[in-house]
Every structure is written in structure tokens, then in C-alpha cells.
Design an enzyme around this catalytic site. Structure first.
Site, PDB file in Angstrom:
ATOM      1  N   GLY A   2      -1.572 -32.016  17.005  1.00 62.39           N
ATOM      2  CA  GLY A   2      -0.743 -30.432  16.250  1.00 62.39           C
ATOM      3  C   GLY A   2      -1.208 -29.899  17.186  1.00 62.39           C
ATOM      4  N   GLY A   3      -1.808 -28.547  16.457  1.00 59.52           N
ATOM      5  CA  GLY A   3      -1.219 -26.918  17.204  1.00 59.52           C
ATOM      6  C   GLY A   3      -3.402 -26.742  17.891  1.00 59.52           C
ATOM      7  N   GLY A  43       7.957 -24.456  53.940  1.00 58.13           N
ATOM      8  CA  GLY A  43       7.591 -23.979  53.024  1.00 58.13           C
ATOM      9  C   GLY A  43       6.154 -24.472  52.984  1.00 58.13           C
ATOM     10  N   ALA A  44       5.618 -25.713  53.186  1.00 66.13           N
ATOM     11  CA  ALA A  44       4.722 -26.574  53.014  1.00 66.13           C
ATOM     12  C   ALA A  44       3.029 -26.193  54.201  1.00 66.13           C
ATOM     13  CB  ALA A  44       4.877 -28.144  53.555  1.00 66.13           C
TER      14      ALA A  44
HETATM   15  C1  HXC Z   1      -8.731 -32.931   5.795  1.00 62.98           C
HETATM   16  C2  HXC Z   1      -8.750 -34.841   6.052  1.00 62.98           C
HETATM   17  C3  HXC Z   1      -7.622 -34.350   7.813  1.00 62.98           C
HETATM   18  C4  HXC Z   1      -7.121 -33.402   7.438  1.00 62.98           C
HETATM   19  C5  HXC Z   1      -8.374 -36.523   7.429  1.00 62.98           C
HETATM   20  N1  HXC Z   1      -8.532 -36.380   7.075  1.00 62.98           N
HETATM   21  N2  HXC Z   1      -7.344 -35.324   8.508  1.00 62.98           N
HETATM   22  N3  HXC Z   1      -8.942 -34.465   5.386  1.00 62.98           N
HETATM   23  N4  HXC Z   1      -7.423 -32.044   6.152  1.00 62.98           N
HETATM   24  N5  HXC Z   1      -6.250 -32.241   8.638  1.00 62.98           N
HETATM   25  C6  HXC Z   1      -9.444 -36.960   5.894  1.00 62.98           C
HETATM   26  C7  HXC Z   1      -9.632 -38.150   5.209  1.00 62.98           C
HETATM   27  O1  HXC Z   1      -8.834 -37.750   4.012  1.00 62.98           O
HETATM   28  C8  HXC Z   1     -10.203 -39.161   5.207  1.00 62.98           C
HETATM   29  O2  HXC Z   1     -11.280 -38.579   4.169  1.00 62.98           O
HETATM   30  C9  HXC Z   1     -11.103 -38.998   6.796  1.00 62.98           C
HETATM   31  O3  HXC Z   1     -10.866 -37.918   6.863  1.00 62.98           O
HETATM   32  C10 HXC Z   1     -10.714 -40.291   7.464  1.00 62.98           C
HETATM   33  O4  HXC Z   1      -9.234 -40.007   7.184  1.00 62.98           O
HETATM   34  P1  HXC Z   1      -8.645 -41.436   7.818  1.00 62.98           P
HETATM   35  O5  HXC Z   1      -6.777 -41.466   7.636  1.00 62.98           O
HETATM   36  O6  HXC Z   1      -9.123 -42.429   6.914  1.00 62.98           O
HETATM   37  O7  HXC Z   1      -8.825 -41.760   9.575  1.00 62.98           O
HETATM   38  P2  HXC Z   1      -8.271 -42.750  10.209  1.00 62.98           P
HETATM   39  O8  HXC Z   1      -7.516 -43.453   9.461  1.00 62.98           O
HETATM   40  O9  HXC Z   1      -8.617 -42.965  11.437  1.00 62.98           O
HETATM   41  O10 HXC Z   1      -6.602 -41.446  10.527  1.00 62.98           O
HETATM   42  C11 HXC Z   1      -6.585 -40.410  10.860  1.00 62.98           C
HETATM   43  C12 HXC Z   1      -6.221 -39.666  11.031  1.00 62.98           C
HETATM   44  C13 HXC Z   1      -5.274 -38.791   9.825  1.00 62.98           C
HETATM   45  C14 HXC Z   1      -4.753 -39.811  12.356  1.00 62.98           C
HETATM   46  C15 HXC Z   1      -6.251 -38.106  12.384  1.00 62.98           C
HETATM   47  O11 HXC Z   1      -6.197 -38.528   8.685  1.00 62.98           O
HETATM   48  C16 HXC Z   1      -4.676 -37.592   9.820  1.00 62.98           C
HETATM   49  O12 HXC Z   1      -3.066 -38.323   9.846  1.00 62.98           O
HETATM   50  N6  HXC Z   1      -4.528 -37.053   9.302  1.00 62.98           N
HETATM   51  C17 HXC Z   1      -3.833 -35.674   9.010  1.00 62.98           C
HETATM   52  C18 HXC Z   1      -3.481 -35.345  10.450  1.00 62.98           C
HETATM   53  C19 HXC Z   1      -2.267 -33.582  10.141  1.00 62.98           C
HETATM   54  O13 HXC Z   1      -1.180 -33.507   9.763  1.00 62.98           O
HETATM   55  N7  HXC Z   1      -3.650 -32.829  10.983  1.00 62.98           N
HETATM   56  C20 HXC Z   1      -3.085 -31.680  10.571  1.00 62.98           C
HETATM   57  C21 HXC Z   1      -1.881 -31.688  11.542  1.00 62.98           C
HETATM   58  S1  HXC Z   1      -1.215 -29.367  11.910  1.00 62.98           S
HETATM   59  P3  HXC Z   1     -12.328 -39.526   3.057  1.00 62.98           P
HETATM   60  O14 HXC Z   1     -12.479 -38.984   2.344  1.00 62.98           O
HETATM   61  O15 HXC Z   1     -11.076 -40.725   2.828  1.00 62.98           O
HETATM   62  O16 HXC Z   1     -13.474 -40.089   4.467  1.00 62.98           O
HETATM   63  C22 HXC Z   1      -2.456 -29.001  12.595  1.00 62.98           C
HETATM   64  C23 HXC Z   1      -2.103 -27.547  12.854  1.00 62.98           C
HETATM   65  C24 HXC Z   1      -2.913 -27.029  13.317  1.00 62.98           C
HETATM   66  O17 HXC Z   1      -3.611 -29.115  12.749  1.00 62.98           O
HETATM   67  C25 HXC Z   1      -2.253 -25.261  13.662  1.00 62.98           C
HETATM   68  C26 HXC Z   1      -3.404 -24.758  14.982  1.00 62.98           C
HETATM   69  C27 HXC Z   1      -2.617 -23.684  14.863  1.00 62.98           C
END
Ligand code: HXC
Length: 516
Positions: free
Chosen positions: A171-172, A406-407
Site C-alpha cells: 500500500g501507501g 545525443g549519447a
Molecule cells: C493491524 C495487523 C495489520 C494491520 C497485520 N496485522 N496487518 N494489525 N493492522 N494492517 C496483525 C494481524 O492481525 C496478526 O495479529 C499479525 O499482525 C500477523 O498477521 P498475519 O495476517 O497473521 O500474518 P501473515 O499471514 O504473515 O500475513 C501478513 C499480511 C497480512 C500479508 C501483511 O497480515 C495482511 O494482509 N495484513 C493487512 C495488510 C493491509 O491491508 N494493510 C493496510 C494497507 S493500506 P495476531 O494478533 O494474530 O498476531 C496502507 C495504507 C498506507 O498501508 C497509506 C499510507 C499513505
């Protein structure tokens, strides 16, 4: 509570904080072949040099006992330490605490070490392993990212910024590494993308997995997002240490010099025959570079992206330089959009951090084609010009063979501000190659002759003798000296020593507008 009790409380708190999300989650991290944040820092930094800051930061600002993650650092380990005796500031996201996700307090911790790095003139290194924006914190996490991005931008060119992607970076969140100077990835272990496979499938119908969307292979060879990749976390952390060895700690320092381990006057006579007499035959520019720079000092960056262009660091007589070159054995060393991006970004990095530039030129020109024109080869190619013309660091160029059109101009030519310009006897500096030139300027003469093919060959030979030598350029003062290839090392070392103190003032301005 006695003194012993209060000390014991601190010891217990430290123990809890160091365990992050707990033993089960640490075991899960290990099962995936990943290290924990603290294990990574132990490998990255000199032994026992790490000092942690803000290790008790709680999950919610000022709230104690909020949940099991209270006072374990909010999913990031921050602090300072040393790499090869030089100070660095670091942050390492702790995937065992809420997946290393970023909320308000994690952002504050990261921003604090970024500020300390800038104020104290030391590199900032981020070890990234995170689920992205912490979902529970909503817009607070977005605010947190914005604070980081702002600092990435303001400190760009002030202190080196390096990102190691050691897990997810989606993501971001990917825009913080994108704003840093170097991105290091681990094969089949880390990935970066803006929208993940599920969203892509929903929106475009395309099916792809994490690795093929944003793994190290993709970003090293196709997108050009990553600078270096490694087979393991250990190797990646070691690459980061090596990379820092070529770079000054901030923009006010000169790049580091080490005790020279190679003879500055070493003559490698193989260089004298390395360029084939037949101008259409390739040779290996990597080999040329390795033979000229201090032995074993060439450290290539982006080695598998736009392989017809070469960028990387090396040392001459112990001191760091940036190397830019074409690779004639890949696409004949043509300059295309990707090569332009690769070269211009590297040149700007070196200029920002006072690293002299040594450019080896062998290119037939810019890549022709509708695709390149439509994708903007004009604005991309202009970036190389802009970067070299703007760069005030010492600049040396060596034309080894072709420098057409140009190169020639964009690749660190004399009149865009290069200090010392050498050419090898095999150099061909001209508006274009012989065949193309003859077909344009002598078309009528060829068509009118009794044997057009023989006439064309005769005219090509004439053109080659007249224009495709370094002496035409030397006579015009376009190059400073024609040198034997085997003299290159000694000449470059000598030239670097005389231009190292050079002072150049550009007209005052807020900032230029580099083509993007
Ligand atoms: C809170 C999160 C989290 C999140 C993971 N966890 N991502 N908690 N916010 N974004 C927690 C899970 O609940 C879990 O908690 C632990 O972290 C490990 O995650 P798992 O899913 O068990 O791990 P894994 O199977 O390895 O998968 C990793 C992952 C997946 C692929 C990253 O967790 C995932 O898809 N997370 C969400 C990603 C996402 O959509 N993020 C937002 C992106 S948007 P427990 O308690 O079970 O250990 C973004 C915008 C930013 O980032 C903008 C900036 C401008």
C-alpha cells in the site's frame, strides 16, 4: 518498594519489551525463515553498539495496560548504533507486535530517529516488515505515514536513507522506501506493491501472486524500484554495511577513503586489446571497470535492471567514486527510458553526497521506436543531461568506443560540465555511425554511381577514417587527451587528485525543475 524492587521492575519491563509480541509469535516469525527486529539489528550493527530509544512506548498514547502489547515498543525498535565504527540511526519494524503495523506512536518513534539522524548528520536505516497502516488506528496511521514521508523528503540529500524490505511493505507504506536512496530486498522473502493481488483481481481481473507482483525479482529486473537483492536476510544486512562504506555520513562530509590496497600505477595491458577492432563486436564493460578501479572495489547497484547501463560505487586509491557506464554487450549499450532513469538517479545521489563521478562511455545513442517516443524518452533522457549538468562534484569521462549523437552529449561530455575528458584510441565520437551518415549525406552520390554497393563501402570507410577516430574530437578540443587504455587507472587517479577541491557556483535559485 525497595531499591532492589524498583531495579527488578525495570529488568522485568525490559524483558517483556524485548520479547515484543511474545514467544509464540517469535517462533512463527522464525518458522517463516525471518529474523526478529532485534536479531536483525544485531547482525546489521557493530557488536554491542545498539542503544535503544523509547522501548516502552505503549500501544496507545499515554495509556498503560491497554492490551497484551502494552509497553513493548509499538511494533518498532528504534535507536542508534555503529556500522564499521560510524554512527547510524535505525528503526526495525517488529512483525510480532500487530504485524509491525504503523499507527500514531510507531510513527512518532520512527520520526524521532529520523530527526536525530538529520540533526546529527548520520544515515537513517529502516528495516521494514509490516502489515502497513494499523487498521484499528484509522486516520491516525495515515497521519503517521505522512509525517514519515515528509521527513524522507526533507532529509533527502541531507543524510543517506536506506530501506531494507524484509517482509511485507504494501500500500501507501511503500512510498517511504520509495523516497529513500536505496532499497534492499530479499529474494522470495519480501515484497512491495501499492495494490495487492486481491484488489488487482477485483479491479482488472488479472491473477498474480505476491512474488510475481512485487517480489525482489520483479523490482530488481522489471520495475527498477529496488537497488539490491540478496538470497537471505543476513546477506541483505551485510550488503547494507558494504554500501555504507562508500557513502559519507551526510552531505557536508566527503566520501570515506580507506587505506589503498592496490597500486595506483598498476598497468593492466589486457585493457589495450579489450575493445574489438570490429566496431560491431561487443566487449564487457564490467571487465573494463574492474580492471581500472581498485581491485575488488566495484560494488554495482541495480545490477539486473536496464543492464545496458551500469551504475555503482568503486574506489580509486582507496577513495569512493560513483561509476556510470554503458554495457556494450547488452543491447549495444543503447540509452532507453529505463537506462535514463537508472543513470540520472545515481548521478544525483552521488552529487548530493560529494561523491566524484567517473563515466565510461560506449553508446550508439538513444533507442529508436514508437514505444520509447510515446513513453517519453525525451523527458526521461533529459534527466541524464540535467543530472550531469547540475552535478558540481568532480567529473571525469572516458570514451572507450562509440559516443554517437545525443549519447555523446548526455554521458558526461565536456560541455555539460565534465572536468577531464579522456578517449581511448578506439573512440568514435560523431553525430552518428558511418552507415547511417553515409546513407544520408551521400545518397545521391551512391545512387548515381555504377556500383552503389562498392561506392557505399568506399564512402563508409572514408567517413570512418575521417570522423570515427578520437583525433577529430581531440582536434576540436572536445576531449582533453587520447590515452592508452592501460594508462586509464593512473590518469583517473591523478585527475581525481587535482580536481577534488573544485569549487563551482550555480546561479542562486530555490530549486531547479528536473524533468520527471
Ligand atoms: C493491524 C495487523 C495489520 C494491520 C497485520 N496485522 N496487518 N494489525 N493492522 N494492517 C496483525 C494481524 O492481525 C496478526 O495479529 C499479525 O499482525 C500477523 O498477521 P498475519 O495476517 O497473521 O500474518 P501473515 O499471514 O504473515 O500475513 C501478513 C499480511 C497480512 C500479508 C501483511 O497480515 C495482511 O494482509 N495484513 C493487512 C495488510 C493491509 O491491508 N494493510 C493496510 C494497507 S493500506 P495476531 O494478533 O494474530 O498476531 C496502507 C495504507 C498506507 O498501508 C497509506 C499510507 C499513505
Amino acid at each position: 518498594m525497595s531499591k532492589t524492587d524498583t531495579n527488578q521492575k525495570l529488568i522485568d519491563l525490559r524483558k517483556k519489551s524485548k520479547l515484543g509480541g511474545g514467544e509464540k509469535r517469535i517462533a512463527k516469525q522464525h518458522e517463516k525463515g525471518k529474523m526478529t527486529a532485534r536479531e536483525r539489528l544485531a547482525v546489521l550493527l557493530d557488536s554491542s553498539s545498539f542503544h535503544e530509544l523509547e522501548s516502552f512506548v505503549a500501544q496507545e498514547p499515554g495509556v498503560s495496560g491497554a492490551n497484551e502489547f502494552d509497553s513493548v515498543g509499538n511494533g518498532v525498535v528504534t535507536g542508534y548504533g555503529q556500522i564499521n565504527g560510524r554512527k547510524v540511526f535505525v528503526y526495525a519494524q517488529d512483525f510480532t507486535v500487530m504485524g509491525g503495523s504503523l499507527g500514531e506512536m510507531q510513527s512518532k518513534k520512527i520520526c524521532r530517529v529520523m530527526d536525530l539522524a538529520a540533526q546529527n548528520g548520520a544515515p537513517i536505516i529502516g528495516l521494514i516488515d509490516s502489515g502497513g497502516a494499523r487498521i484499528q488506528e484509522g486516520v491516525h496511521s495515515l497521519m503517521g505515514y505522512a509525517e514519515i514521508f515528509r521527513r524522507n523528503t526533507l532529509y533527502s540529500g541531507v543524510v543517506p536513507q536506506i530501506s531494507l524490505i524484509l517482509g511485507p511493505c504494501a500500500g501507501g507504506a511503500a512510498y517511504s522506501p520509495a523516497l529513500t536512496d536505496f532499497i534492499l530486498m530479499v529474494e522470495k522473502h519480501s515484497y512491495m506493491f501499492i495494490t495487492g493481488p486481491n484488489v488487482i483481481k477485483e479491479i482488472t481481473g488479472e491473477e498474480v501472486d505476491f512474488e510475481n507482483l512485487g517480489g525482489a525479482g520483479v523490482h530488481m529486473s522489471i520495475s527498477g524500484v529496488a537497488s539490491l537483492s540478496a538470497k537471505s536476510e543476513n546477506e541483505s544486512l551485510s550488503q547494507c554495511r558494504t554500501l555504507l562504506g562508500y557513502i559519507p555520513s551526510n552531505n557536508m562530509e566527503n566520501p570515506p577513503c580507506i587505506a589503498p590496497s592496490d597500486d595506483p600505477f598498476r598497468v593492466d595491458t589486457e585493457l589495450d586489446t579489450i575493445v574489438p577492432v570490429d566496431g560491431t563486436k561487443p566487449y564487457n564493460m564490467h571487465e573494463v571497470i574492474r580492471k581500472v578501479v581498485d581491485r575488488n572495489s566495484f560494488f554495482e547497484v541495480q545490477p539486473t535492471f536496464a543492464t545496458h547501463a551500469i551504475v555503482g560505487f568503486a574506489r580509486f586509491n582507496g577513495c569512493s567514486v560513483g561509476i556510470v557506464a554503458q554495457e556494450p554487450s547488452a543491447l549495444a549499450g543503447i540509452i532507453d527510458i529505463d537506462a535514463s532513469d537508472k543513470i540520472s538517479r545515481f548521478v544525483r545521489f552521488c552529487d548530493a553526497f560529494n561523491i566524484p563521478l567517473v563515466t565510461f562511455v560506449d553508446s550508439p545513442g538513444f533507442l529508436p521506436g514508437i514505444n520509447q517516443e510515446h513513453k517519453g524518452i525525451i523527458r526521461h533522457g533529459a534527466k541524464i543531461l540535467y543530472a550531469y549538468a547540475e552535478a558540481t562534484v568532480p567529473k571525469i569521462s572516458i570514451v572507450t568506443r562509440r559516443a554517437f549523437g545525443g549519447a555523446y552529449v548526455v554521458m558526461s561530455s565536456k560541455f555539460i560540465g565534465t572536468d577531464i575528458n579522456y578517449a581511448w584510441p578506439t573512440a568514435e565520437i560523431a553525430v552518428m555511425g558511418a552507415e547511417g551518415a553515409v546513407n544520408i549525406i551521400s545518397r545521391k552520390e551512391i545512387n548515381d554511381s555504377e556500383d552503389p554497393d562498392a561506392k557505399r563501402s568506399e564512402l563508409i570507410q572514408e567517413y570512418q577514417e575521417k570522423y570515427l577516430t578520437p583525433y577529430a574530437a581531440a582536434k576540436a578540443g572536445i576531449i582533453d587527451e587520447v590515452i592508452l587504455p592501460s594508462e586509464t587507472r593512473a590518469k583517473v587517479i591523478s585527475a581525481l587528485s587535482v580536481i577534488k577541491e573544485k569549487q563551482i557556483q550555480h546561479p542562486a535559485r530555490k530549486h531547479g525543475i528536473s524533468p520527471v
